[in-house]
Design an enzyme around this catalytic site. Structure first.
Site, mmCIF file in Angstrom:
data_model
loop_
_atom_site.group_PDB
_atom_site.id
_atom_site.type_symbol
_atom_site.label_atom_id
_atom_site.label_comp_id
_atom_site.label_asym_id
_atom_site.label_seq_id
_atom_site.Cartn_x
_atom_site.Cartn_y
_atom_site.Cartn_z
ATOM 1 N N LYS A 174 7.981 96.825 17.419
ATOM 2 C CA LYS A 174 8.926 96.649 16.321
ATOM 3 C C LYS A 174 9.907 95.536 16.644
ATOM 4 O O LYS A 174 10.307 95.359 17.802
ATOM 5 C CB LYS A 174 9.689 97.963 16.074
ATOM 6 C CG LYS A 174 8.819 99.056 15.489
ATOM 7 C CD LYS A 174 8.315 98.692 14.109
ATOM 8 C CE LYS A 174 7.295 99.690 13.599
ATOM 9 N NZ LYS A 174 6.683 99.262 12.336
ATOM 10 N N ASP A 212 6.373 93.509 14.226
ATOM 11 C CA ASP A 212 6.489 94.066 12.870
ATOM 12 C C ASP A 212 7.971 94.283 12.556
ATOM 13 O O ASP A 212 8.632 95.082 13.217
ATOM 14 C CB ASP A 212 5.730 95.401 12.816
ATOM 15 C CG ASP A 212 5.738 96.030 11.425
ATOM 16 O OD1 ASP A 212 6.329 95.444 10.498
ATOM 17 O OD2 ASP A 212 5.125 97.111 11.272
ATOM 18 N N GLU A 218 4.257 90.822 11.248
ATOM 19 C CA GLU A 218 4.000 91.710 10.112
ATOM 20 C C GLU A 218 5.278 91.959 9.306
ATOM 21 O O GLU A 218 6.337 92.213 9.885
ATOM 22 C CB GLU A 218 3.454 93.027 10.672
ATOM 23 C CG GLU A 218 3.101 94.077 9.640
ATOM 24 C CD GLU A 218 2.345 95.239 10.292
ATOM 25 O OE1 GLU A 218 1.507 94.992 11.193
ATOM 26 O OE2 GLU A 218 2.592 96.405 9.924
ATOM 27 N N GLU A 234 1.095 96.529 3.373
ATOM 28 C CA GLU A 234 1.125 97.993 3.416
ATOM 29 C C GLU A 234 1.892 98.569 2.220
ATOM 30 O O GLU A 234 1.792 99.755 1.957
ATOM 31 C CB GLU A 234 1.697 98.491 4.752
ATOM 32 C CG GLU A 234 3.141 98.170 4.996
ATOM 33 C CD GLU A 234 3.611 98.598 6.388
ATOM 34 O OE1 GLU A 234 3.240 97.917 7.365
ATOM 35 O OE2 GLU A 234 4.326 99.598 6.490
ATOM 36 N N ASP A 272 -3.195 100.054 3.071
ATOM 37 C CA ASP A 272 -3.286 101.411 3.617
ATOM 38 C C ASP A 272 -4.239 102.186 2.719
ATOM 39 O O ASP A 272 -3.956 102.385 1.530
ATOM 40 C CB ASP A 272 -1.899 102.075 3.646
ATOM 41 C CG ASP A 272 -1.947 103.391 4.393
ATOM 42 O OD1 ASP A 272 -2.780 104.252 4.019
ATOM 43 O OD2 ASP A 272 -1.177 103.568 5.348
ATOM 44 N N HIS A 299 -3.568 99.069 7.403
ATOM 45 C CA HIS A 299 -2.395 99.792 7.882
ATOM 46 C C HIS A 299 -2.766 101.280 7.958
ATOM 47 O O HIS A 299 -3.449 101.791 7.075
ATOM 48 C CB HIS A 299 -1.241 99.595 6.899
ATOM 49 C CG HIS A 299 -0.044 100.452 7.163
ATOM 50 N ND1 HIS A 299 0.158 101.676 6.547
ATOM 51 C CD2 HIS A 299 1.013 100.273 7.989
ATOM 52 C CE1 HIS A 299 1.301 102.202 6.968
ATOM 53 N NE2 HIS A 299 1.833 101.379 7.844
ATOM 54 N N GLU A 341 -5.327 99.965 13.243
ATOM 55 C CA GLU A 341 -3.993 100.364 13.723
ATOM 56 C C GLU A 341 -4.088 101.783 14.286
ATOM 57 O O GLU A 341 -4.656 102.676 13.661
ATOM 58 C CB GLU A 341 -2.976 100.327 12.573
ATOM 59 C CG GLU A 341 -1.604 100.767 13.037
ATOM 60 C CD GLU A 341 -0.482 100.354 12.102
ATOM 61 O OE1 GLU A 341 -0.747 100.092 10.921
ATOM 62 O OE2 GLU A 341 0.663 100.301 12.595
HETATM 63 MG MG MG Z 1 4.034 97.758 9.402
#
Ligand code: MG
Length: 377
Positions: free
Chosen positions: A166, A194, A220, A246, A269, A296, A329
């Site tokens: 992150k 991300d 991301e 996503e 997703d 995702h 993922e």
């Molecule tokens: Mg993400």
């Protein structure tokens, strides 16, 4: 053959240790899953990504239209659900409800036909999928950077070939953490970042340029998914591939993302964007634009298994003798639902997951555990 019943459950797992990212903090994992039963006694499982209570209400609304339909007709049922929601919710959590039912129907179809879902999707293009570890969230501790470094080293020790961390706490902090993690994992493991759309364009450009030297696999959701043109502009200002999607729904949402040349990699997703039926159409659309697709995934073993079968069937273009790894993922944060609800032999071994040839999505569902986690309010 008919669909006999559709039952949904809201499951909750209170976490031992909460974690946070650029948007909010998690102290609980909560998810809506759905069980579809046919009059032949077969059962399929699906799940929706998003607010569980709203998704459950969507599933309950849709049930009246599709009970009695032939569960093998996944496209016909998808069209019915789409038409029944189009006027009210062209995007958003009602599409997640459609997705949950659609994923359950593919699992059910596989169980009825005694075939794995990757075969029903058109066939297996590869036996192994490469999971990238999703983790490296933030926790309340004295040495957050040191904790991230330790976690990253654990992923390397477990054999992962790629991981995602992150960013989004602020550019200076992000640079420090990315530098530390890259130094800890060495040059051979892929590292992605991300931001969960924490930044504006100016900040995203600044961060991208500062971390280019750390060989970032992709950046991301650097900025809000609403700003397609800014995504495109960012792509022209950094060498890091940009990813997102996503928060997009259906092939129509992805068409906007692709037409605006916003991303190098789309990340639908499956449990939100319209299920496996729609994800396959989105993959076809991405192939028209020559854009990569890495789904995702966030949730239980149902969502992960659906993504594995999908990626197993996915065309990686352009074709060549040595194709690059097909990624999935692979969330590694605390989640009892993911660990206990399903049993599968599709697990990461030395940085690879072997696709299952078992019927349906290839997991055993542990109904005893279902009652342990079902929310009682
Ligand atoms: Mg993400």
């Amino acid at each position: 053959m008919k669909i006999k019943s559709i039952e949904s459950y809201i499951l909750s797992d209170k976490l031992k240790e909460s974690f946070y990212f650029s948007q909010w903090e998690y102290s609980e994992r909560r998810i809506c899953i759905v069980k579809v039963t046919s009059d032949t006694g077969h059962v399929g499982w699906g799940e929706g990504y998003g607010p569980a209570g709203v998704i459950q209400a969507g599933i309950e609304h849709l049930t009246q239209f599709i009970v009695g339909m032939n569960p093998l007709e996944t496209e016909t049922i998808w069209s019915m659900m789409y038409r029944r929601t189009l006027d009210y919710a062209r995007r958003g959590v009602l599409v997640s409800a459609i997705s949950a039912i659609d994923v359950a129907l593919w699992d059910l179809k596989g169980k009825i036909m005694q075939q794995p879902v990757h075969l029903l999707l058109g066939g297996k293009k590869r036996d192994f999928i490469t999971p990238y570890a999703t983790g490296l969230y933030y926790t309340h501790c004295d040495d957050l950077c040191g904790k991230l470094v330790e976690e990253a080293k654990q992923y390397v020790a477990l054999g992962y070939k790629a991981m995602k961390m992150k960013v989004g706490l602020g550019i200076d902090v992000d640079i420090e953490y990315v530098k530390s993690v890259r130094e800890a994992i060495g040059p051979d493991v892929q590292l992605m970042i991300d931001a969960n759309h924490a930044y504006n364009l100016r900040e995203a450009v600044q961060l991208s340029r500062a971390v280019e030297q750390y060989n970032i696999g992709w950046f991301e959701e650097p900025i809000s998914p609403e700003y397609y043109d800014q995504y495109h502009e960012l792509r022209t200002k950094t060498t890091i591939p940009i990813s997102g999607g996503e928060c997009e729904y259906l092939r129509f949402g992805f068409q906007t993302l692709l037409q605006s040349k916003s991303v190098d990699i789309i990340q639908p997703d499956i449990c939100a964007t319209g299920g496996l039926t729609e994800a396959k159409r989105i993959a076809a659309l991405a192939s028209v634009y020559g854009v990569e697709l890495v789904p995702h995934t966030w949730g239980t073993g149902i969502a992960i298994s659906a993504a594995l079968h999908f990626v197993g069937n996915l065309d990686i273009l352009p074709g060549r003798l040595r194709t690059p790894n097909a990624f999935i993922e692979y969330d590694r944060t605390e989640n009892g639902l993911r660990e206990e609800l399903t049993t599968t032999d599709m697990v990461a071994v030395n940085g690879e997951i072997k696709l299952s040839d078992k019927p349906g999505l290839g997991f055993e569902f542990n109904e005893d555990i279902l009652h342990k986690y079902t929310l009682k309010e």
